[in-house]
Design a protein around this motif. Sequence first.
Motif, PDB file in Angstrom:
ATOM      1  N   GLU A 203       0.811  -1.212   0.000  1.00 13.58           N
ATOM      2  CA  GLU A 203       0.000   0.000   0.000  1.00 13.58           C
ATOM      3  C   GLU A 203       0.852   1.273   0.000  1.00 13.58           C
ATOM      4  OE1 GLU A 203      -2.524   0.653   3.361  1.00 13.58           O
ATOM      5  OE2 GLU A 203      -3.501   2.342   2.394  1.00 13.58           O
ATOM      6  N   ARG A 204       1.889   1.275   0.810  1.00 11.00           N
ATOM      7  CA  ARG A 204       2.702   2.495   0.876  1.00 11.00           C
ATOM      8  C   ARG A 204       3.337   2.809  -0.492  1.00 11.00           C
ATOM      9  NH1 ARG A 204       4.656   6.142   4.418  1.00 11.00           N
ATOM     10  NH2 ARG A 204       6.787   6.874   4.179  1.00 11.00           N
ATOM     11  N   ALA A 205       3.686   1.761  -1.203  1.00 12.73           N
ATOM     12  CA  ALA A 205       4.250   1.970  -2.539  1.00 12.73           C
ATOM     13  C   ALA A 205       3.219   2.610  -3.476  1.00 12.73           C
ATOM     14  CB  ALA A 205       4.731   0.652  -3.122  1.00 12.73           C
ATOM     15  N   GLN A 206       1.954   2.255  -3.280  1.00 12.45           N
ATOM     16  CA  GLN A 206       0.894   2.848  -4.115  1.00 12.45           C
ATOM     17  C   GLN A 206       0.807   4.353  -3.856  1.00 12.45           C
ATOM     18  OE1 GLN A 206      -0.626   1.022  -6.299  1.00 12.45           O
ATOM     19  NE2 GLN A 206      -1.326  -0.939  -5.517  1.00 12.45           N
ATOM     20  N   TRP A 207       0.939   4.738  -2.592  1.00 10.19           N
ATOM     21  CA  TRP A 207       0.897   6.165  -2.253  1.00 10.19           C
ATOM     22  C   TRP A 207       2.108   6.891  -2.843  1.00 10.19           C
ATOM     23  CZ3 TRP A 207      -2.886   8.953   0.312  1.00 10.19           C
ATOM     24  CH2 TRP A 207      -3.929   8.205   0.889  1.00 10.19           C
ATOM     25  N   ILE A 208       3.271   6.269  -2.722  1.00 11.15           N
ATOM     26  CA  ILE A 208       4.487   6.927  -3.242  1.00 11.15           C
ATOM     27  C   ILE A 208       4.417   7.033  -4.770  1.00 11.15           C
ATOM     28  CG2 ILE A 208       7.005   6.743  -3.430  1.00 11.15           C
ATOM     29  CD1 ILE A 208       7.017   5.462  -0.655  1.00 11.15           C
ATOM     30  N   ARG A 209       3.861   6.012  -5.397  1.00 12.43           N
ATOM     31  CA  ARG A 209       3.693   6.084  -6.862  1.00 12.43           C
ATOM     32  C   ARG A 209       2.793   7.262  -7.240  1.00 12.43           C
ATOM     33  NH1 ARG A 209       2.870  -0.062  -9.300  1.00 12.43           N
ATOM     34  NH2 ARG A 209       5.010  -0.742  -8.979  1.00 12.43           N
ATOM     35  N   THR A 210       1.704   7.404  -6.516  1.00  9.59           N
ATOM     36  CA  THR A 210       0.787   8.510  -6.818  1.00  9.59           C
ATOM     37  C   THR A 210       1.495   9.849  -6.609  1.00  9.59           C
ATOM     38  OG1 THR A 210      -0.894   7.073  -5.835  1.00  9.59           O
ATOM     39  CG2 THR A 210      -1.588   9.285  -6.459  1.00  9.59           C
ATOM     40  N   LEU A 211       2.278   9.918  -5.551  1.00 10.15           N
ATOM     41  CA  LEU A 211       3.037  11.146  -5.275  1.00 10.15           C
ATOM     42  C   LEU A 211       3.977  11.475  -6.439  1.00 10.15           C
ATOM     43  CD1 LEU A 211       4.083  13.328  -3.239  1.00 10.15           C
ATOM     44  CD2 LEU A 211       5.748  11.620  -2.472  1.00 10.15           C
ATOM     45  N   ILE A 212       4.711  10.461  -6.881  1.00 13.09           N
ATOM     46  CA  ILE A 212       5.664  10.653  -7.988  1.00 13.09           C
ATOM     47  C   ILE A 212       4.937  11.148  -9.247  1.00 13.09           C
ATOM     48  CG2 ILE A 212       7.085   9.371  -9.639  1.00 13.09           C
ATOM     49  CD1 ILE A 212       8.692   9.415  -7.295  1.00 13.09           C
ATOM     50  N   LEU A 213       3.798  10.546  -9.539  1.00 13.84           N
ATOM     51  CA  LEU A 213       3.079  10.924 -10.760  1.00 13.84           C
ATOM     52  C   LEU A 213       2.573  12.364 -10.674  1.00 13.84           C
ATOM     53  CD1 LEU A 213       1.095   7.660 -11.591  1.00 13.84           C
ATOM     54  CD2 LEU A 213       3.320   8.402 -12.432  1.00 13.84           C
ATOM     55  N   GLU A 214       2.132  12.778  -9.491  1.00 13.50           N
ATOM     56  CA  GLU A 214       1.676  14.164  -9.360  1.00 13.50           C
ATOM     57  C   GLU A 214       2.853  15.135  -9.413  1.00 13.50           C
ATOM     58  OE1 GLU A 214      -1.356  15.343  -9.631  1.00 13.50           O
ATOM     59  OE2 GLU A 214      -2.091  13.309  -9.857  1.00 13.50           O
ATOM     60  N   MET A 215       3.978  14.742  -8.844  1.00  9.48           N
ATOM     61  CA  MET A 215       5.179  15.592  -8.946  1.00  9.48           C
ATOM     62  C   MET A 215       5.579  15.750 -10.415  1.00  9.48           C
ATOM     63  SD  MET A 215       7.342  13.982  -5.748  1.00  9.48           S
ATOM     64  CE  MET A 215       8.924  14.673  -6.190  1.00  9.48           C
ATOM     65  N   GLY A 216       5.504  14.652 -11.157  1.00 11.60           N
ATOM     66  CA  GLY A 216       5.836  14.714 -12.589  1.00 11.60           C
ATOM     67  C   GLY A 216       4.867  15.607 -13.354  1.00 11.60           C
ATOM     68  N   ARG A 217       3.599  15.571 -12.940  1.00  7.94           N
ATOM     69  CA  ARG A 217       2.600  16.411 -13.603  1.00  7.94           C
ATOM     70  C   ARG A 217       2.919  17.896 -13.369  1.00  7.94           C
ATOM     71  NH1 ARG A 217      -2.087  14.266 -14.668  1.00  7.94           N
ATOM     72  NH2 ARG A 217      -1.946  12.901 -12.865  1.00  7.94           N
ATOM     73  N   VAL A 218       3.314  18.227 -12.146  1.00  6.12           N
ATOM     74  CA  VAL A 218       3.696  19.614 -11.846  1.00  6.12           C
ATOM     75  C   VAL A 218       4.826  20.043 -12.776  1.00  6.12           C
ATOM     76  CG1 VAL A 218       4.789  21.087 -10.095  1.00  6.12           C
ATOM     77  CG2 VAL A 218       2.893  19.570  -9.460  1.00  6.12           C
TER      78      VAL A 218
ATOM     79  N   ASP B 215      12.783  23.507 -11.442  1.00  7.37           N
ATOM     80  CA  ASP B 215      14.038  23.085 -10.826  1.00  7.37           C
ATOM     81  C   ASP B 215      13.853  22.775  -9.345  1.00  7.37           C
ATOM     82  OD1 ASP B 215      16.017  22.855 -12.733  1.00  7.37           O
ATOM     83  OD2 ASP B 215      17.402  24.130 -11.611  1.00  7.37           O
ATOM     84  N   LEU B 216      12.977  23.534  -8.699  1.00  2.00           N
ATOM     85  CA  LEU B 216      12.713  23.259  -7.286  1.00  2.00           C
ATOM     86  C   LEU B 216      12.106  21.863  -7.118  1.00  2.00           C
ATOM     87  CD1 LEU B 216      11.133  26.691  -6.265  1.00  2.00           C
ATOM     88  CD2 LEU B 216      13.486  25.933  -5.883  1.00  2.00           C
ATOM     89  N   MET B 217      11.185  21.515  -8.004  1.00  2.00           N
ATOM     90  CA  MET B 217      10.580  20.181  -7.924  1.00  2.00           C
ATOM     91  C   MET B 217      11.598  19.108  -8.309  1.00  2.00           C
ATOM     92  SD  MET B 217       7.960  18.599  -6.934  1.00  2.00           S
ATOM     93  CE  MET B 217       6.409  19.492  -6.915  1.00  2.00           C
ATOM     94  N   LEU B 218      12.479  19.441  -9.237  1.00  2.00           N
ATOM     95  CA  LEU B 218      13.525  18.468  -9.600  1.00  2.00           C
ATOM     96  C   LEU B 218      14.428  18.186  -8.395  1.00  2.00           C
ATOM     97  CD1 LEU B 218      14.581  19.524 -13.226  1.00  2.00           C
ATOM     98  CD2 LEU B 218      13.044  17.704 -12.513  1.00  2.00           C
ATOM     99  N   ASP B 219      14.619  19.206  -7.540  1.00  2.00           N
ATOM    100  CA  ASP B 219      15.390  18.963  -6.310  1.00  2.00           C
ATOM    101  C   ASP B 219      14.725  17.886  -5.460  1.00  2.00           C
ATOM    102  OD1 ASP B 219      17.182  20.906  -7.049  1.00  2.00           O
ATOM    103  OD2 ASP B 219      16.351  22.458  -5.746  1.00  2.00           O
ATOM    104  N   ARG B 220      13.384  17.965  -5.379  1.00  4.53           N
ATOM    105  CA  ARG B 220      12.659  16.960  -4.585  1.00  4.53           C
ATOM    106  C   ARG B 220      12.782  15.590  -5.250  1.00  4.53           C
ATOM    107  NH1 ARG B 220      12.871  20.888  -2.274  1.00  4.53           N
ATOM    108  NH2 ARG B 220      14.625  19.677  -1.587  1.00  4.53           N
ATOM    109  N   PHE B 221      12.695  15.578  -6.586  1.00  2.00           N
ATOM    110  CA  PHE B 221      12.877  14.305  -7.299  1.00  2.00           C
ATOM    111  C   PHE B 221      14.268  13.738  -7.010  1.00  2.00           C
ATOM    112  CE2 PHE B 221       9.269  14.883 -10.346  1.00  2.00           C
ATOM    113  CZ  PHE B 221       8.789  13.590 -10.271  1.00  2.00           C
ATOM    114  N   GLU B 222      15.248  14.622  -7.003  1.00  2.00           N
ATOM    115  CA  GLU B 222      16.625  14.156  -6.824  1.00  2.00           C
ATOM    116  C   GLU B 222      16.817  13.536  -5.439  1.00  2.00           C
ATOM    117  OE1 GLU B 222      19.573  17.065  -7.691  1.00  2.00           O
ATOM    118  OE2 GLU B 222      21.229  15.670  -7.448  1.00  2.00           O
ATOM    119  N   GLU B 223      16.237  14.190  -4.419  1.00  2.00           N
ATOM    120  CA  GLU B 223      16.446  13.613  -3.080  1.00  2.00           C
ATOM    121  C   GLU B 223      15.625  12.337  -2.887  1.00  2.00           C
ATOM    122  OE1 GLU B 223      14.846  15.125   0.581  1.00  2.00           O
ATOM    123  OE2 GLU B 223      13.911  16.808  -0.459  1.00  2.00           O
ATOM    124  N   LEU B 224      14.517  12.219  -3.613  1.00  2.00           N
ATOM    125  CA  LEU B 224      13.700  11.018  -3.468  1.00  2.00           C
ATOM    126  C   LEU B 224      14.227   9.858  -4.316  1.00  2.00           C
ATOM    127  CD1 LEU B 224      11.183   9.531  -2.502  1.00  2.00           C
ATOM    128  CD2 LEU B 224       9.865  10.694  -4.259  1.00  2.00           C
TER     129      LEU B 224
END
Lengths: 391, 176
Positions: free
Chosen positions: A114-129, A157-166
């Motif tokens: 389940e937690r992976a499902q939440w993280i996947r959704t998070l990643i997809l919304e970050m990508g949409r931003v 670039d700010l969101m890419l920073d979050r992608f990079e740390e994740l």
Amino acid sequence: MAYQPDRSQYPQPRPDGSLDIDLRSGKYLKLWQGPQHPGITGNMSLELTVCGDEVVAGRTHVGYLHRGFEKLMERRTFIQCFPIVCRICVPEPDFNEYCYAAAVEELAGIEVPERAQWIRTLILEMGRVNSYLMYLGGQAGAFGQAVIGQWTTYARDLMLDRFEELTGARIYHMFILPGGVRDDLPEGFGRRMEQTLREIEEILEEVREVMFDNAVLKRRAIGLGHIDPALLDAYGVTGPTARAAGVAKDVRRDHPYLVYPRLAFEPVVAQASDVHARADVRRRDLLLSIDLIRQILAGMPGSGAVMTALPNVLHWKIPRGETYIRGECSRGEYGYYLVSDGSGYPRRVNVRGPSYTHAVALLERLIVNVNIADVAALMVSLHTYPPEIER
Amino acid sequence: MHELHERLKAIFPLGELTVQRPDLAFITLGREHLRPLLLELRHRHGFTHLVLLTAVDWIEEGCFQLTYLLNDRAGARDLGLRVMLPREGASMESIHDLWPTAATYQRELREMFGIDFPASPGVDEPFILEGWRDIPPYRRDFDTLKFAEENFNQRPGRATLDPARHMRDRLHPEGE
């Protein structure tokens, strides 16, 4: 020059409805826009036939970055395809990872934690931003507002920073793999994400004032590239382009996946179905994504596994079958059709990107009677990425 | 999906139904029934969205599988129609008059699989490839490795590892 109601100087329709264009008459000019052109999204080209400064016919040409992904995947094991798929779409690669992983999981009968499902959704919304921020810069730039692109690139670039740390990567994250996601959220990620979201919101407010309240945008974008809602299904139109035409098509709500059923949201719609409406829908959808990211971080279970145990992936055979998995990316319906023949290799992988329909048949229809200066803005308004056309 | 299948079976001679998920099923049918079935699904059952049209090469069985995937948004369901064509001289009726965007899919299938769709707009024009003279590259008998070796130069010093052999050598250097 605006569209001329007096059509006597323009090509006349033949009985079958096509225009009678005689290139030897001296009235027309062939003009190539792309494949290297600031008014083109990605590497594709438009072959325009112009009469005066009006486009009377347009053909799209792709093939400038065909890498044969679908064929390559037939010669690779299921796990070897995983680092390939994200490269099909540079600005929003994560949908490829999700759709591919979900298709493999379904055929292989794998349950995702389940937690992976939440993280996947998070990643997809970050990508949409990220994708929408890139779009806003391009759309404004097509109308001569270059500064917007600089602001949104900074915000991205700010969101890419979050992608990079994740994920450890800024562009190709290779994070959503069959079975779950590669890792859990780092310590303090939610706090830093909140800071990023606030900064992006501030930038978006300035974008709204400078770009959307601008008289040039209103004068040029309103009425440009109108899509009749009756044509949406005929041309396979999905996503924000359909929502700007008053049809609330959104895979997140129509065919809920991941944890979207547990999130509160309504698809953003507009009615005018022109370039301005499409830009406005995307701007508001971006704000919706920010809200969804907050909901996800607040609603996510505090702990839990993020990856399920897979069989030995070097000898992984997936039962014979076929499936289709879709998601709502920033441009519309993104899907993977996967066929397995029971061996260790996919028999067929077909990627359905929204650009496949938007950037070819639809664009060729919309481009007729458009002023040359508006072609770039029209194309950007469909938010197309050519790699997903030629895969 | 079973109910829909039963209703359609009363009108058309349909083949096997495969229910992949409650909202996704596939039906096999003869090529001559495709157009009337598409019209029936579009006008009476809400399948108005052509999601994709693609092909699968079942070379061992000597046939191509055309998959027409349709979506009924209101009913939140998808139906894939499978039409099997013999690989030799593969040809299929065009549906560009039903969905204009189908012309793009058909043009690509003509180029990549060699499946003809007579009367489909621009079907004989190159779509992605330019000056291609080999067999259609998405056919299973097109050898990508051989093509790459014949057309591209290897960078000196570059080695390619077979993952299974590489991992076996790493984990069991002394041999199994």
